[in-house]
Enzyme design. Structure first.
Site, short mmCIF file in Angstrom:
data_model
loop_
_atom_site.label_atom_id
_atom_site.label_comp_id
_atom_site.label_asym_id
_atom_site.label_seq_id
_atom_site.Cartn_x
_atom_site.Cartn_y
_atom_site.Cartn_z
N GLY A 156 55.46 9.43 11.60
CA GLY A 156 54.22 8.75 11.65
C GLY A 156 54.40 7.11 11.67
O GLY A 156 53.90 6.39 11.23
N GLY A 166 54.25 5.86 15.16
CA GLY A 166 53.68 5.49 16.43
C GLY A 166 54.47 5.77 17.48
O GLY A 166 54.38 5.52 18.72
N ASP A 199 49.78 11.15 24.62
CA ASP A 199 51.00 11.55 23.85
C ASP A 199 51.55 13.11 24.13
O ASP A 199 52.71 13.38 24.28
CB ASP A 199 50.96 11.62 22.28
CG ASP A 199 50.52 10.43 21.74
OD1 ASP A 199 50.67 9.30 22.32
OD2 ASP A 199 49.95 10.06 20.43
N SER A 207 58.50 22.91 6.56
CA SER A 207 59.05 21.56 7.42
C SER A 207 60.00 20.72 6.38
O SER A 207 59.94 20.56 5.33
CB SER A 207 58.02 20.74 7.81
OG SER A 207 58.41 19.36 8.17
N HIS A 245 45.83 2.10 24.31
CA HIS A 245 44.49 2.44 24.06
C HIS A 245 43.36 2.58 25.44
O HIS A 245 42.27 2.03 25.76
CB HIS A 245 43.95 1.22 23.55
CG HIS A 245 44.19 1.40 21.93
ND1 HIS A 245 43.62 2.12 20.96
CD2 HIS A 245 45.12 0.52 21.30
CE1 HIS A 245 44.09 2.05 19.53
NE2 HIS A 245 45.04 1.23 19.88
N SER A 260 54.59 9.17 17.86
CA SER A 260 54.22 10.50 18.42
C SER A 260 54.81 11.74 17.90
O SER A 260 55.18 12.77 18.59
CB SER A 260 53.95 10.72 19.76
OG SER A 260 52.79 11.48 19.92
P1 ADP Z 1 52.81 9.75 14.74
O1 ADP Z 1 52.32 10.79 15.90
O2 ADP Z 1 52.85 8.27 15.46
O3 ADP Z 1 54.02 10.14 14.24
P2 ADP Z 1 50.66 10.73 13.44
O4 ADP Z 1 49.92 10.14 12.13
O5 ADP Z 1 49.76 11.06 14.64
O6 ADP Z 1 51.88 9.65 13.61
O7 ADP Z 1 51.32 12.25 12.98
C1 ADP Z 1 52.12 12.26 11.77
C2 ADP Z 1 51.77 13.78 11.11
O8 ADP Z 1 51.86 14.65 12.15
C3 ADP Z 1 52.36 13.85 9.63
O9 ADP Z 1 51.69 13.19 8.70
C4 ADP Z 1 52.25 15.27 9.73
O10 ADP Z 1 50.99 15.75 9.32
C5 ADP Z 1 52.55 15.62 10.93
N1 ADP Z 1 53.79 15.95 11.80
C6 ADP Z 1 54.61 15.40 12.47
N2 ADP Z 1 55.74 15.91 12.54
C7 ADP Z 1 55.99 16.75 11.52
C8 ADP Z 1 57.10 17.52 10.86
N3 ADP Z 1 58.32 17.26 11.39
N4 ADP Z 1 56.85 18.03 9.86
C9 ADP Z 1 55.63 18.29 9.26
N5 ADP Z 1 54.61 17.52 9.73
C10 ADP Z 1 54.88 16.77 10.99
MG MG Z 2 50.23 11.04 16.40
#
Ligand code: ADP
Ligand code: MG
Length: 407
Positions: A136, A138, A191, A80, A47, A140
């Site tokens: 999702g 944390g 990130d 995806s 943060h 990235s």
């Molecule tokens: P984090 O970045 O910590 O993993 P976020 O909430 O910031 O979590 O990002 C997750 C989101 O990014 C997913 O809900 C989706 O919308 C998108 N995303 C990330 N990787 C993929 C993937 N391999 N295929 C489709 N969407 C993805």
């Molecule tokens: Mg993220």
């Protein structure tokens, strides 16, 4: 005992083969290539990236793979493996604007949109995504996705940005715009810098005040240590609103103190005292004080870890991580039961220290562990989650991997 679930990273060859095969299946054509980008762990500095501060992320061996073929028109078609129910996600690049698209594809078309906004010529494309970055969690996955798209479009359109750090810094800015303006997630820049500007074997010292970076050797194995990542698999609903609230409180405090960002606070005690008078009527002074104290002490902890690593006092980094966790839990109030359990259990089981990473309210924690104790610490954490009737966490060992590029 409770089984330990290790989250394995694919080899680059395996990731490229998966994305290519899925591209064949989706579009019955050959992709122009496969590009990939890593997830990240953040060693210290949480943060701080939207406060002009310092942070120290590193790229994970876990990557998002993207097979892509440019088109002549503005059509974007996406598939995806992580979003099978979404089918083929489609958009018209000419129609993309803030608020116009939703769903996972917004992270992808957002990058093309932001490149156009920055004056670059990019067309539509067909693309397929597959990833071993915990989703999702944390770590990235969002910036990994954006950054894979950014280096792919850079190369197929010959934009010339991917070849040096100045260009990659611009790609990182493009990805931040995609995430903020099109995907609608108001994140800072850590990130994207981690995915695009790191170097294999190094952590990245990022100064978000001016965007400058330094590569910090990060070979924990040479010290018989390891960085254990624990994906708690906890997901709390509050995340977006709480994140926005923390940012707003920091900005309000900076304004009240007459500085551009909290990075410029040099006298913490004086600043905390002045906040009582300086905040607008109705502001929650004690809350504001706690938030400011986290940000300012966290930036100091990044500097301390920098010094400890430079002096080869790597074991002492553990206590700094634990202090950061207490600050995130008590002053910034972004931890949760699962993150506290992961950190407390890892420390009780012999870790040198640990903390939550990422925005908070779920996601992952890290622990600095002796090489010989990695299995035992992971097993103890897994057992504690089972005892608490929580979903089984996932584990991985973070070694600093390479940045986004062609696979
Ligand atoms: P984090 O970045 O910590 O993993 P976020 O909430 O910031 O979590 O990002 C997750 C989101 O990014 C997913 O809900 C989706 O919308 C998108 N995303 C990330 N990787 C993929 C993937 N391999 N295929 C489709 N969407 C993805
Ligand atoms: Mg993220």
């Amino acid at each position: 005992g409770t089984p330990v679930e290790w989250l394995e990273a694919w080899t680059p060859a395996e990731g490229a083969a998966r994305a290519t095969a899925a591209f064949h299946a989706a579009f019955a054509a050959e992709p122009a290539g496969v590009w990939s980008a890593p997830g990240r762990a953040n060693v210290i500095g949480e943060h701080t990236d939207y406060n002009g501060g310092l942070c120290l992320p590193m790229a994970l061996p876990h990557r998002t793979y993207l097979a892509l073929r440019p088109r002549e028109d503005d059509v974007v078609r996406l598939v995806s493996a992580q979003e099978p129910q979404a089918g083929v996600w489609t958009a018209d690049l000419a129609q993309v604007a803030p608020g116009s698209v939703s769903g996972w594809g917004s992270y992808v078309v957002g990058v093309a949109w932001a490149l156009r906004q920055a004056g670059f010529t990019v067309a539509g494309f067909d693309a397929v995504v597959d990833s071993c970055v915990p989703y999702g969690a944390g770590l990235s996955s969002s910036a990994a996705l954006e950054s894979a798209v950014a280096v792919a479009l850079d190369e197929v359109h010959g934009l010339g940005l991917g070849g040096d750090d100045a260009g990659r810094a611009r790609l990182a800015e493009v990805c931040v715009r995609a995430e903020n303006d099109i995907a609608g997630a108001n994140t800072g820049g850590m990130d994207q810098a981690a995915a695009l500007r790191t170097r294999e074997g190094f952590a990245l010292m990022l100064d978000t005040r001016d965007g400058s970076t330094r590569h910090i050797p990060f070979d924990l194995a040479a010290h018989d240590l390891a960085l254990l990542v624990i994906d708690t698999r906890a997901e709390h609903q509050l995340v977006d609103g709480q994140y926005a609230a923390r940012r707003a409180t920091c900005e309000e405090a900076a304004t009240a103190l007459g500085v551009s960002t909290l990075r410029e606070v040099t006298d913490l005690d004086g600043a905390l005292e002045r906040l009582g008078q300086a905040l607008p009527p109705g502001a929650e002074v004690e809350v504001s004080r706690r938030r400011v104290r986290h940000v300012v002490t966290e930036i100091a902890r990044v500097e301390l870890v920098d010094d400890l690593l430079a002096a080869d006092q790597v074991e002492e980094v553990g206590a700094v991580l634990t202090a950061a966790h207490a600050s995130l839990r008590d002053d910034y109030e972004v931890s949760c039961r699962e993150l506290d359990l992961a950190v407390d259990t890892a420390i009780a089981a012999g870790s040198l220290g640990g903390r939550m990473v990422g925005g908070g309210f779920g996601g992952s924690a890290i622990a600095l562990v002796r090489d010989s104790e990695v299995e035992q610490v992971a097993a103890t954490v897994a057992a504690a989650f089972a005892d608490a009737a929580l979903e089984a966490p996932g584990f991985l060992v973070a070694t600093p991997a390479s940045p986004a590029g062609r696979s």
